[in-house]
Design an enzyme around this catalytic site. Structure first.
Site, PDB file in Angstrom:
ATOM      1  CD  GLU A 169      -2.775   1.303   2.398  1.00  0.00           C
ATOM      2  OE1 GLU A 169      -3.665   2.167   2.370  1.00  0.00           O
ATOM      3  OE2 GLU A 169      -2.660   0.466   3.324  1.00  0.00           O
ATOM      4  CG  ASP A 217      -3.427  -2.594   4.212  1.00  0.00           C
ATOM      5  OD1 ASP A 217      -2.712  -1.763   4.815  1.00  0.00           O
ATOM      6  OD2 ASP A 217      -4.614  -2.383   3.937  1.00  0.00           O
ATOM      7  CB  THR A 241      -4.182   3.808   8.947  1.00  0.00           C
ATOM      8  OG1 THR A 241      -3.440   2.825   8.224  1.00  0.00           O
ATOM      9  CG2 THR A 241      -3.211   4.842   9.495  1.00  0.00           C
ATOM     10  CB  ILE A 285      -1.410  -0.369   9.721  1.00  0.00           C
ATOM     11  CG1 ILE A 285      -0.057  -0.573  10.395  1.00  0.00           C
ATOM     12  CG2 ILE A 285      -2.508  -0.208  10.787  1.00  0.00           C
ATOM     13  CD1 ILE A 285       0.364   0.584  11.322  1.00  0.00           C
ATOM     14  CG  ASP A 286      -7.264  -3.035   6.320  1.00  0.00           C
ATOM     15  OD1 ASP A 286      -7.342  -2.120   5.490  1.00  0.00           O
ATOM     16  OD2 ASP A 286      -8.232  -3.734   6.661  1.00  0.00           O
ATOM     17  CG  ASP A 333      -7.996  -2.009   1.582  1.00  0.00           C
ATOM     18  OD1 ASP A 333      -7.102  -1.730   2.406  1.00  0.00           O
ATOM     19  OD2 ASP A 333      -8.501  -1.171   0.809  1.00  0.00           O
TER      20      ASP A 333
END
Length: 267
Positions: free
Chosen positions: A67, A83, A88, A85-86, A215
């Site tokens: 990402e 990802d 955030t 940190i999905d 995601d």
């Protein structure tokens, strides 16, 4: 595929431990993307850098799509979709609904997926054709199976909203039409966790507009391996315009509720 899952699990756990160890009391926004509310923190970047480094150490010829760092070429036919940190915004506010998500593609097909919900001590994983598993505090505790046989009117449905104010207005009108037709709505703030919640039977269905491939790449496999159907409107695959997930039967009911609402529009 087992090797891919094991490596992805190890990397996702290491990234999660690093994030927890280094998380300040009040994380600061270092960048915004599509809107002032679409934020990046320093630990988003640090997490992805760690994940990329570990992948390169183990498999230097693989491609990586992240990402924050974009696409890194490779020659092996294998691509990692990351990802860091999905969720955030949840992370920024100290809410527990955030995760590290890592998927593995071979020749364009997702074959392994791992979602580490760090604050809960839960890690979800799946391999293509091998089913989906929930790990709690490092131990595999259950095989996952989505809820089946749930009619639309009794379905607990997860969804999310975009960063653009105009798009959120449309999404608000859509959810206002969905709400009377279902049991209730949940909005957690992480696509990856919502899809894992479908897999675990914690919600019955999920839909959202505006998500990105990183995601749902890992969590989508987890949901499918738990028996759910994942797709878009009118026979399309999952995509940023609209992605739905539920057990067969409920998937079609939710699709037929959403389609006339034109949920892919922006105004």
């Amino acid at each position: 595929m087992t090797d891919f899952v094991t490596l992805a699990e190890d990397i996702a756990r290491e990234a999660g431990e690093m994030i927890l160890a280094k998380r300040p009391t009040n994380p600061e926004v270092v960048q915004t993307k599509s809107s002032p509310t679409d934020v990046v923190t320093a630990l988003d970047r640090a997490s992805e850098e760690l994940i990329r480094a570990r992948i390169r150490q183990a498999r230097p010829d693989d491609m990586i799509l992240g990402e924050e760092g974009g696409d890194t070429p490779g020659s092996s036919g294998v691509r990692w979709v990351v990802d860091p940190i999905d969720g955030t915004v949840n992370f920024l506010y100290g809410l527990p609904e955030w995760a590290v998500s890592i998927a593995v593609e071979v020749d364009g097909e997702i074959v392994a997926g791992v979602v580490n919900v760090v604050p809960r001590g839960e890690l979800f994983s799946a391999s293509l054709g091998g089913g989906a598993v929930l790990h709690k505090d490092g131990l595999a505790v259950s095989r996952l199976r989505c809820n089946s046989g749930v009619p639309l009117g009794q379905a607990l449905v997860a969804t999310g909203f975009g960063y653009d104010a105009g798009r959120r207005g449309v999404q608000g009108s859509v959810v206002a039409a969905v709400l009377p037709a279902v049991r209730d709505i949940r909005r957690g703030g992480s696509c990856a966790i919502d899809l894992c919640s479908v897999a675990a039977g914690r919600v019955d269905a999920y839909y959202e507009r505006g998500i990105n491939y990183w995601d749902y790449a890992a969590a989508g496999l987890i949901a499918r391996e738990a028996g759910a159907r994942l797709g878009g409107l009118n026979g399309k695959g999952p995509n940023g315009e609209l992605t739905l997930c539920a057990a067969p039967g409920l998937f079609e009911e939710l699709h037929d509720l959403l389609a006339p609402l034109d949920p892919e529009r922006d105004a």
